[in-house]
Motif scaffolding. Sequence first.
Motif, PDB file in Angstrom:
ATOM      1  N   PHE A  23      16.417  50.282   1.164  1.00 56.33           N
ATOM      2  CA  PHE A  23      15.282  50.390   0.667  1.00 56.33           C
ATOM      3  C   PHE A  23      14.573  48.973   0.776  1.00 56.33           C
ATOM      4  O   PHE A  23      15.328  47.923   0.516  1.00 56.33           O
ATOM      5  N   ASP A  24      13.480  48.731   0.858  1.00 61.65           N
ATOM      6  CA  ASP A  24      12.651  47.753   0.872  1.00 61.65           C
ATOM      7  C   ASP A  24      11.216  47.745   0.225  1.00 61.65           C
ATOM      8  O   ASP A  24      10.334  48.702   1.027  1.00 61.65           O
ATOM      9  N   ALA A  25      10.895  47.248  -0.735  1.00 58.16           N
ATOM     10  CA  ALA A  25       9.917  47.353  -1.367  1.00 58.16           C
ATOM     11  C   ALA A  25       8.463  47.277  -0.670  1.00 58.16           C
ATOM     12  O   ALA A  25       7.381  48.030  -0.565  1.00 58.16           O
ATOM     13  N   TYR A  26       8.389  46.023   0.289  1.00 59.96           N
ATOM     14  CA  TYR A  26       7.194  45.918   1.287  1.00 59.96           C
ATOM     15  C   TYR A  26       7.165  46.899   2.356  1.00 59.96           C
ATOM     16  O   TYR A  26       6.067  47.403   2.333  1.00 59.96           O
ATOM     17  N   TYR A  83       8.225  50.214   1.861  1.00 56.21           N
ATOM     18  CA  TYR A  83       7.761  51.474   1.535  1.00 56.21           C
ATOM     19  C   TYR A  83       6.057  51.140   1.273  1.00 56.21           C
ATOM     20  O   TYR A  83       5.421  52.186   1.336  1.00 56.21           O
ATOM     21  N   ALA A  84       5.754  50.090   0.516  1.00 58.44           N
ATOM     22  CA  ALA A  84       4.420  49.959   0.064  1.00 58.44           C
ATOM     23  C   ALA A  84       3.722  49.827   1.197  1.00 58.44           C
ATOM     24  O   ALA A  84       2.485  50.605   1.354  1.00 58.44           O
ATOM     25  N   SER A 124       3.584  49.452   9.481  1.00 59.88           N
ATOM     26  CA  SER A 124       4.531  50.212   8.446  1.00 59.88           C
ATOM     27  C   SER A 124       5.659  50.768   9.122  1.00 59.88           C
ATOM     28  O   SER A 124       6.771  50.639   8.731  1.00 59.88           O
TER      29      SER A 124
END
Length: 267
Positions: free
Chosen positions: A115-118, A120-121, A58
């Motif tokens: 922002f990066d969706a992956y 953040y997930a 992460s």
Amino acid sequence: MICSTALLYAMKRWKIISFTVGEPWASDSGSLVPFRTILQTLPLSLSYLLYMLASMESVRGVNVPMYTTLRRTTVVFTMTMEYLLTRQKYSFPIFGSVALIVFGAFVAGAHDLSFDAYGYAIVFVANITTAIYLATIARVGKSSGLNSFGLMWCNGLVCGPILLLWTFIRGDLQSTINFPYLYSPGFQIVMLSSCIMAFFLNYSIFLNTTLNSAVTQTMCGNLKDLFTVGLGWILFGGLPFDLLNVIGQVLGFLGSGLYAYCKLKGK
């Protein structure tokens, strides 16, 4: 892991520490931990491996300040996990302090330009695994009869061989052997210092979680975030100055302070 296990073994043999609750530190007992007790700690070792892998992955997906901000929401997952495992309930002021931290986290991330969706997930997956790990420490610590040193010992015995095999399969072990500065005195000093600091960090986490609670440990982590965010901005950059971000960090710090005040007052 090897450094931690070696330190624990040496201190146990020198009768500096004990592995079980209530056992005198200067006990003449020659045994370390029964195999049956090690089996009891398997859930702890599994949760540790998940927590470590998710955390390592992460931190690569987002910049340091936003990583710290998103990690603050771990306290919500921790409270949920504690309720599911031990039916632990908290007072309204405690819920208020948690809500303030989470609100501050969302305020801080409102204008995140990276922002990066992956990314953040993966951070939220790390939050879930962290909550499971801390809740498991509290649960296994009470059911196994081991103190913080004993839990660390069993965790090292189980996770050490697994990680060694994993690094061999993945090729990381070979990459480490081929590292050009592996035998450099400067690198070895820094590496050893890192291992020793990791030992004290893990001991602090185990001790705080078993004596207090998983939520308290999460809150203590939030209190240090002010310094982490500041150093992240200064040393690594990656996040432009934003007033909302600063406000969010302050709200999170105030929430952690409120929680500490409530705990000290017994509310």
